[in-house]
Design a protein around this motif. Structure first.
Motif, PDB file in Angstrom:
ATOM      1  N   LEU A  41      33.948 -27.476  20.680  1.00 57.51           N
ATOM      2  CA  LEU A  41      33.729 -27.149  22.122  1.00 57.51           C
ATOM      3  C   LEU A  41      32.082 -26.256  22.003  1.00 57.51           C
ATOM      4  O   LEU A  41      31.805 -26.804  23.090  1.00 57.51           O
ATOM      5  N   ARG A  42      32.543 -25.868  21.162  1.00 55.00           N
ATOM      6  CA  ARG A  42      31.016 -24.699  20.851  1.00 55.00           C
ATOM      7  C   ARG A  42      29.933 -26.392  20.844  1.00 55.00           C
ATOM      8  O   ARG A  42      29.264 -26.041  21.337  1.00 55.00           O
ATOM      9  N   PHE A  43      30.487 -26.668  19.578  1.00 49.94           N
ATOM     10  CA  PHE A  43      29.754 -28.088  19.457  1.00 49.94           C
ATOM     11  C   PHE A  43      29.077 -28.885  20.213  1.00 49.94           C
ATOM     12  O   PHE A  43      28.368 -29.195  21.183  1.00 49.94           O
ATOM     13  N   HIS A  44      30.579 -29.038  21.384  1.00 51.80           N
ATOM     14  CA  HIS A  44      30.110 -30.089  22.551  1.00 51.80           C
ATOM     15  C   HIS A  44      29.431 -29.291  23.805  1.00 51.80           C
ATOM     16  O   HIS A  44      29.244 -29.826  24.869  1.00 51.80           O
ATOM     17  N   HIS A  45      29.422 -28.106  24.136  1.00 53.53           N
ATOM     18  CA  HIS A  45      28.733 -27.425  25.049  1.00 53.53           C
ATOM     19  C   HIS A  45      27.726 -26.924  24.137  1.00 53.53           C
ATOM     20  O   HIS A  45      26.679 -25.280  23.980  1.00 53.53           O
ATOM     21  N   ASN A  46      26.987 -27.680  24.160  1.00 52.93           N
ATOM     22  CA  ASN A  46      24.965 -27.451  23.214  1.00 52.93           C
ATOM     23  C   ASN A  46      25.209 -27.045  22.007  1.00 52.93           C
ATOM     24  O   ASN A  46      24.163 -25.741  22.577  1.00 52.93           O
ATOM     25  N   GLU A  47      26.447 -27.051  21.481  1.00 48.82           N
ATOM     26  CA  GLU A  47      26.152 -26.273  20.197  1.00 48.82           C
ATOM     27  C   GLU A  47      25.566 -24.717  20.124  1.00 48.82           C
ATOM     28  O   GLU A  47      25.128 -24.181  19.384  1.00 48.82           O
ATOM     29  N   MET A  48      26.664 -24.419  21.383  1.00 39.49           N
ATOM     30  CA  MET A  48      26.596 -23.045  21.417  1.00 39.49           C
ATOM     31  C   MET A  48      26.383 -21.856  20.070  1.00 39.49           C
ATOM     32  O   MET A  48      27.913 -22.524  18.650  1.00 39.49           O
ATOM     33  N   THR A  49      26.395 -21.534  19.994  1.00 37.91           N
ATOM     34  CA  THR A  49      26.949 -20.713  18.740  1.00 37.91           C
ATOM     35  C   THR A  49      27.456 -19.108  19.133  1.00 37.91           C
ATOM     36  O   THR A  49      28.202 -19.070  20.454  1.00 37.91           O
ATOM     37  N   GLN A  50      27.705 -18.836  17.934  1.00 40.27           N
ATOM     38  CA  GLN A  50      29.450 -17.944  17.789  1.00 40.27           C
ATOM     39  C   GLN A  50      29.187 -16.149  18.651  1.00 40.27           C
ATOM     40  O   GLN A  50      29.881 -15.855  18.730  1.00 40.27           O
ATOM     41  N   THR A  51      27.197 -16.284  18.767  1.00 37.39           N
ATOM     42  CA  THR A  51      27.356 -15.056  18.977  1.00 37.39           C
ATOM     43  C   THR A  51      27.003 -15.219  20.638  1.00 37.39           C
ATOM     44  O   THR A  51      27.270 -13.800  21.276  1.00 37.39           O
ATOM     45  N   ASP A  52      26.718 -16.022  21.012  1.00 34.70           N
ATOM     46  CA  ASP A  52      26.241 -16.745  22.173  1.00 34.70           C
ATOM     47  C   ASP A  52      27.787 -16.233  22.919  1.00 34.70           C
ATOM     48  O   ASP A  52      28.195 -15.883  24.467  1.00 34.70           O
ATOM     49  N   LEU A  53      28.855 -17.224  22.294  1.00 35.92           N
ATOM     50  CA  LEU A  53      30.573 -17.104  22.772  1.00 35.92           C
ATOM     51  C   LEU A  53      30.908 -16.148  22.870  1.00 35.92           C
ATOM     52  O   LEU A  53      31.274 -14.798  23.934  1.00 35.92           O
ATOM     53  N   ALA A  54      30.816 -14.869  22.405  1.00 38.09           N
ATOM     54  CA  ALA A  54      30.985 -13.712  22.004  1.00 38.09           C
ATOM     55  C   ALA A  54      30.251 -12.526  22.888  1.00 38.09           C
ATOM     56  O   ALA A  54      30.981 -12.277  23.432  1.00 38.09           O
ATOM     57  N   ALA A  55      29.137 -13.038  23.332  1.00 32.73           N
ATOM     58  CA  ALA A  55      28.404 -12.215  23.948  1.00 32.73           C
ATOM     59  C   ALA A  55      29.206 -12.583  25.917  1.00 32.73           C
ATOM     60  O   ALA A  55      28.812 -11.774  26.046  1.00 32.73           O
ATOM     61  N   GLN A  56      29.234 -13.644  25.360  1.00 28.91           N
ATOM     62  CA  GLN A  56      29.947 -13.999  27.131  1.00 28.91           C
ATOM     63  C   GLN A  56      31.329 -13.429  27.530  1.00 28.91           C
ATOM     64  O   GLN A  56      31.401 -13.682  28.105  1.00 28.91           O
ATOM     65  N   VAL A  57      31.434 -14.014  26.391  1.00 25.24           N
ATOM     66  CA  VAL A  57      33.717 -13.256  25.925  1.00 25.24           C
ATOM     67  C   VAL A  57      33.220 -12.117  26.231  1.00 25.24           C
ATOM     68  O   VAL A  57      34.162 -11.808  27.183  1.00 25.24           O
ATOM     69  N   GLY A  58      32.696 -10.982  25.919  1.00 24.85           N
ATOM     70  CA  GLY A  58      32.567  -9.613  25.725  1.00 24.85           C
ATOM     71  C   GLY A  58      33.106  -9.147  24.278  1.00 24.85           C
ATOM     72  O   GLY A  58      34.049  -8.299  24.852  1.00 24.85           O
ATOM     73  N   VAL A  59      33.391  -9.589  22.990  1.00 26.87           N
ATOM     74  CA  VAL A  59      34.087  -9.374  21.856  1.00 26.87           C
ATOM     75  C   VAL A  59      32.781  -9.654  21.344  1.00 26.87           C
ATOM     76  O   VAL A  59      31.771 -10.216  21.301  1.00 26.87           O
ATOM     77  N   THR A  60      33.147  -9.013  20.096  1.00 29.45           N
ATOM     78  CA  THR A  60      31.972  -8.517  18.632  1.00 29.45           C
ATOM     79  C   THR A  60      32.221 -10.765  18.025  1.00 29.45           C
ATOM     80  O   THR A  60      33.125 -11.038  17.921  1.00 29.45           O
ATOM     81  N   ARG A  61      30.863 -10.685  17.704  1.00 30.13           N
ATOM     82  CA  ARG A  61      30.797 -12.000  16.331  1.00 30.13           C
ATOM     83  C   ARG A  61      32.319 -12.511  15.667  1.00 30.13           C
ATOM     84  O   ARG A  61      32.766 -13.413  15.236  1.00 30.13           O
ATOM     85  N   GLN A  62      32.917 -11.186  15.397  1.00 33.31           N
ATOM     86  CA  GLN A  62      33.277 -11.083  14.159  1.00 33.31           C
ATOM     87  C   GLN A  62      35.122 -11.942  14.271  1.00 33.31           C
ATOM     88  O   GLN A  62      35.326 -12.217  14.002  1.00 33.31           O
ATOM     89  N   THR A  63      35.285 -11.255  15.756  1.00 32.76           N
ATOM     90  CA  THR A  63      36.355 -11.942  16.176  1.00 32.76           C
ATOM     91  C   THR A  63      36.649 -12.611  16.758  1.00 32.76           C
ATOM     92  O   THR A  63      37.588 -13.582  16.927  1.00 32.76           O
ATOM     93  N   ILE A  64      35.133 -13.552  17.192  1.00 32.91           N
ATOM     94  CA  ILE A  64      34.912 -15.049  17.250  1.00 32.91           C
ATOM     95  C   ILE A  64      35.572 -15.871  15.890  1.00 32.91           C
ATOM     96  O   ILE A  64      36.056 -16.316  16.072  1.00 32.91           O
ATOM     97  N   ALA A 112      37.667 -14.503  13.166  1.00 32.81           N
ATOM     98  CA  ALA A 112      38.515 -14.218  13.740  1.00 32.81           C
ATOM     99  C   ALA A 112      39.835 -15.471  14.307  1.00 32.81           C
ATOM    100  O   ALA A 112      40.494 -15.992  13.593  1.00 32.81           O
ATOM    101  N   ILE A 113      38.904 -15.782  15.557  1.00 33.71           N
ATOM    102  CA  ILE A 113      39.908 -16.324  16.279  1.00 33.71           C
ATOM    103  C   ILE A 113      39.590 -18.221  15.953  1.00 33.71           C
ATOM    104  O   ILE A 113      40.838 -18.475  16.399  1.00 33.71           O
ATOM    105  N   GLU A 114      38.158 -18.441  15.555  1.00 33.87           N
ATOM    106  CA  GLU A 114      38.156 -19.628  15.437  1.00 33.87           C
ATOM    107  C   GLU A 114      38.975 -20.133  13.871  1.00 33.87           C
ATOM    108  O   GLU A 114      39.590 -20.918  13.668  1.00 33.87           O
ATOM    109  N   GLN A 115      39.308 -19.164  12.399  1.00 31.57           N
ATOM    110  CA  GLN A 115      40.126 -19.638  11.599  1.00 31.57           C
ATOM    111  C   GLN A 115      41.403 -19.347  11.451  1.00 31.57           C
ATOM    112  O   GLN A 115      42.495 -19.473  10.715  1.00 31.57           O
ATOM    113  N   GLY A 116      41.590 -18.974  12.995  1.00 31.31           N
ATOM    114  CA  GLY A 116      43.524 -18.655  13.172  1.00 31.31           C
ATOM    115  C   GLY A 116      43.925 -17.709  12.648  1.00 31.31           C
ATOM    116  O   GLY A 116      45.073 -17.422  12.075  1.00 31.31           O
TER     117      GLY A 116
END
Lengths: 77, 151
Positions: free
Chosen positions: A15-38, A40-44
């Motif tokens: 979904l990140r790839f289909h969403h203008n290749e959004m980076t983990q850092t950008d997603l983390a900033a929008q969600v309000g968590v750290t990049r490491q949490t994103i 960990a979530i991605e890796q299950g």
């Protein structure tokens, strides 16, 4: 992950790839968590709270069930 | 490595140094037969001050190194998210604290056993302080393990 059988899977990487290749850092900033949490979530390795799960879905512009789904037969860690 | 992880590493190293210093001083006192109340009290004060000072300085040091590493890598100022402590960090902190409490409780129990062996109170309190330091170290190690596993 939870105890016993069953595992939560996610589609965040695709979904990140289909969403203008959004980076983990950008997603983390929008969600309000750290990049490491994103990561960990991605890796299950970590199942987020319902609130964070909804925020991820909102940031990716999709419904929650398009991001996460539950596999009752999967082996949880 | 997140800021919280760096903080944990700095705390771990600090407490390892403090524990090493504590063990060396106690060993020296026992060897030279100067394991007496005034010397032991002085050592407790030094340890207490060192724990407080290292905790504060360690946190500042971790933040400064985080900022330097991030800026060197990206050539930008670190974003606010870099300093964030999210739900996963809090969960790992809680798990580490649980380990710390368990080890500290066991250490307290062992310290109480010194009374059964007719050892002086100084020995018990020395065990108490040592177990507190060991508990903090094991808690930090557990936190780092959880960080490496995801949670």
């Amino acid at each position: 992950m939870g105890k016993g059988k069953g595992q939560i899977h996610n589609n965040i990487r695709t979904l990140r790839f289909h969403h203008n290749e959004m980076t983990q850092t950008d997603l983390a900033a929008q969600v309000g968590v750290t990049r490491q949490t994103i990561i960990a979530i991605e890796q299950g390795k970590y199942s987020p709270s319902l609130e964070v799960a909804f925020r991820i879905a909102l940031a990716l512009g999709v419904q929650l069930n398009e991001v996460f789904w539950y596999d009752p037969e999967g082996d949880a860690e | 490595m997140s800021m919280q992880q760096r903080n944990t590493v700095v705390t771990l190293v600090s407490f390892l140094l403090i524990l090493s210093f504590f063990c060396v001083r106690v060993f020296q006192m026992v060897q030279t037969a100067t394991f007496i109340a005034p010397n032991v009290f002085r050592l407790w004060i030094i340890i207490a001050i060192a724990v407080v000072a290292m905790s504060i300085l360690g946190s500042i040091l971790a933040q400064i190194t985080s900022a330097i590493i991030y800026t060197a890598r990206t050539n930008e100022a670190p974003p606010d998210a870099e300093w964030l402590e999210d739900e996963r960090d809090k969960l790992i902190q809680l798990k580490g604290t649980r380990v710390t409490y368990i080890v500290a409780s066991l250490g307290s129990f062992i310290a109480m056993l010194t009374f059964v062996l007719n050892r002086p109170p100084l020995v018990m309190f020395t065990f108490l302080i040592a177990s507190g330091l060991v508990a903090q170290i094991l808690g930090d190690v557990y936190r780092l393990v959880r960080y490496s596993r995801g949670v």
